[in-house]
Scaffold this active site. Structure first.
Site, short mmCIF file in Angstrom:
data_model
loop_
_atom_site.label_atom_id
_atom_site.label_comp_id
_atom_site.label_asym_id
_atom_site.label_seq_id
_atom_site.Cartn_x
_atom_site.Cartn_y
_atom_site.Cartn_z
N ARG A 1 -121.13 97.68 67.25
CA ARG A 1 -122.63 97.91 66.94
C ARG A 1 -124.29 97.42 67.21
O ARG A 1 -124.49 98.45 67.93
CB ARG A 1 -123.18 98.28 65.11
CG ARG A 1 -121.59 99.72 64.99
CD ARG A 1 -121.99 99.64 63.19
NE ARG A 1 -123.05 100.29 62.55
CZ ARG A 1 -123.30 99.84 61.27
NH1 ARG A 1 -122.72 99.84 60.44
NH2 ARG A 1 -124.65 100.93 61.15
N TYR B 1 -119.02 95.26 63.53
CA TYR B 1 -121.29 94.89 63.28
C TYR B 1 -121.00 94.09 65.46
O TYR B 1 -121.94 94.65 65.77
CB TYR B 1 -121.13 94.15 62.26
CG TYR B 1 -120.97 94.53 61.49
CD1 TYR B 1 -119.84 94.75 60.33
CD2 TYR B 1 -122.09 95.29 60.63
CE1 TYR B 1 -120.24 95.08 59.01
CE2 TYR B 1 -122.16 96.64 59.62
CZ TYR B 1 -120.99 96.70 59.15
OH TYR B 1 -121.30 97.20 57.95
N HIS C 1 -130.67 98.89 53.99
CA HIS C 1 -129.65 97.79 53.28
C HIS C 1 -128.85 97.12 55.18
O HIS C 1 -128.21 96.78 55.67
CB HIS C 1 -128.64 99.41 54.34
CG HIS C 1 -128.97 100.72 53.70
ND1 HIS C 1 -128.85 101.92 53.31
CD2 HIS C 1 -128.67 100.65 51.78
CE1 HIS C 1 -128.61 102.09 52.21
NE2 HIS C 1 -128.76 101.05 51.10
N ASN D 1 -131.77 102.35 57.48
CA ASN D 1 -131.03 101.87 58.66
C ASN D 1 -130.84 100.94 59.32
O ASN D 1 -131.78 99.82 58.40
CB ASN D 1 -131.74 102.81 59.76
CG ASN D 1 -131.61 104.58 59.83
OD1 ASN D 1 -130.87 105.42 59.38
ND2 ASN D 1 -132.53 105.20 60.13
N VAL D 2 -129.64 100.56 59.65
CA VAL D 2 -130.30 98.56 60.44
C VAL D 2 -130.58 98.64 61.36
O VAL D 2 -129.86 97.59 62.43
CB VAL D 2 -128.36 98.27 60.02
CG1 VAL D 2 -127.82 98.59 58.28
CG2 VAL D 2 -127.11 98.95 60.54
N ASP D 3 -131.07 99.82 62.51
CA ASP D 3 -131.30 99.51 63.75
C ASP D 3 -132.76 99.36 63.46
O ASP D 3 -133.63 98.32 62.41
CB ASP D 3 -130.65 100.98 64.38
CG ASP D 3 -131.80 102.13 63.52
OD1 ASP D 3 -131.27 102.73 63.42
OD2 ASP D 3 -133.03 102.21 63.56
#
Ligand code: APR
EC number: 2.3.1.286
Length: 233
Positions: A59, A56, A107, A90-92
């Site tokens: 990312r 992570y 998420h 999305n986790v962005d």
């Protein structure tokens, strides 16, 4: 104050593809060369926390370098005329960077971390997270990501929002992960559904009000938004 019509937008990794972030299925099932259960499950974190934290961290560092694309940006324009809620897998943070004012992350979020001991103890976090980074009670911090096998805390909220939608737009998701994929079943029968994806994976026969736009986000979303804005006379 006129009550604006509600548009709900369900997005997946595809809307961020043209910003340079790889989608999950296009990475032929491996995530930076890792099996998903190794780096995105509680068992994986238990087994090898450094591997997961590093995955992570990579990312998170990458996300600091990328920008929203016209797919994210045109959804902001939609807010001129509609009450828009984005429900993203999305986790962005590209929807927020573009300026969307209501984003629900099903998420989790890369730029947040949480206590391993209390999932409601969430902190903003943009730097690397390592073993020894602890919450105020001395418990290890972990990525604020919903891992496989974990509950989706925002699911009820997402269902409630989707049920209010006058129009549903789905962008860049393979609809393979539940419960996110089940949200399409919560719109009212008369609500039009627009599905934007170059390789759409939706069964056209199962929804009478479905329009499939077999284009990428930057090709398909701005045009759809212009149509929806123009429609409002
Ligand atoms: N524009 C729009 N859609 C695109 C583009 C693009 N430029 N490029 C690819 N796509 C589409 C693909 O055709 C595919 O249907 O985006 C979709 C991406 O699907 P996935 O990689 O499965 O991503 P997603 O649906 O978001 O995955 C859901 O699965 O891996 C877990 O938790 C992870 O949130 C993720 C969830």
């Amino acid at each position: 104050m006129s009550q604006k019509e509600k548009i709900v937008v369900l997005t997946g990794a595809g809307i961020s593809a043209e910003s340079g972030l790889k989608t999950f299925r296009d990475s032929n099932g491996l995530w930076e060369g890792h099996d998903v259960m190794e780096v995105a499950s509680p068992q994986g974190f238990e087994r090898n926390p450094e591997l997961v934290l590093d995955f992570y961290n990579q990312r998170r560092r990458q996300l600091l370098e990328v920008l929203p694309n016209t797919g994210h940006e045109s959804l902001v324009a939609l807010e001129k005329k509609y009450d828009v809620s984005i429900i993203t897998q999305n986790v962005d943070n590209l929807h927020e960077q573009a300026g969307s004012s209501h984003v629900v992350h099903l998420h989790g979020e890369l730029f947040k971390v949480r206590s391993t001991q209390n999932e409601n103890n969430v902190l903003d976090w943009k730097r690397d997270l390592i073993l020894g980074d602890l919450d105020e009670n001395g418990f290890q911090l972990r990525p604020h990501i919903v891992w496989f096998g974990e509950m989706v805390p925002m699911l009820e909220t997402a269902i409630h929002i989707t049920q209010q939608a006058k129009t549903l737009i789905i962008i860049g998701t393979s609809m393979q992960v539940y419960p996110a994929a089940s949200l399409i079943n919560f719109v009212t029968r008369e609500a039009p559904i627009y599905f934007v994806d170059p390789k759409p994976s939706v069964d056209k026969s199962s929804f009478e009000n479905l329009t499939v736009i077999s284009k990428t986000a930057t090709e398909g979303v701005p045009t759809l938004v212009d149509q929806l804005l123009g429609k409002e006379t």
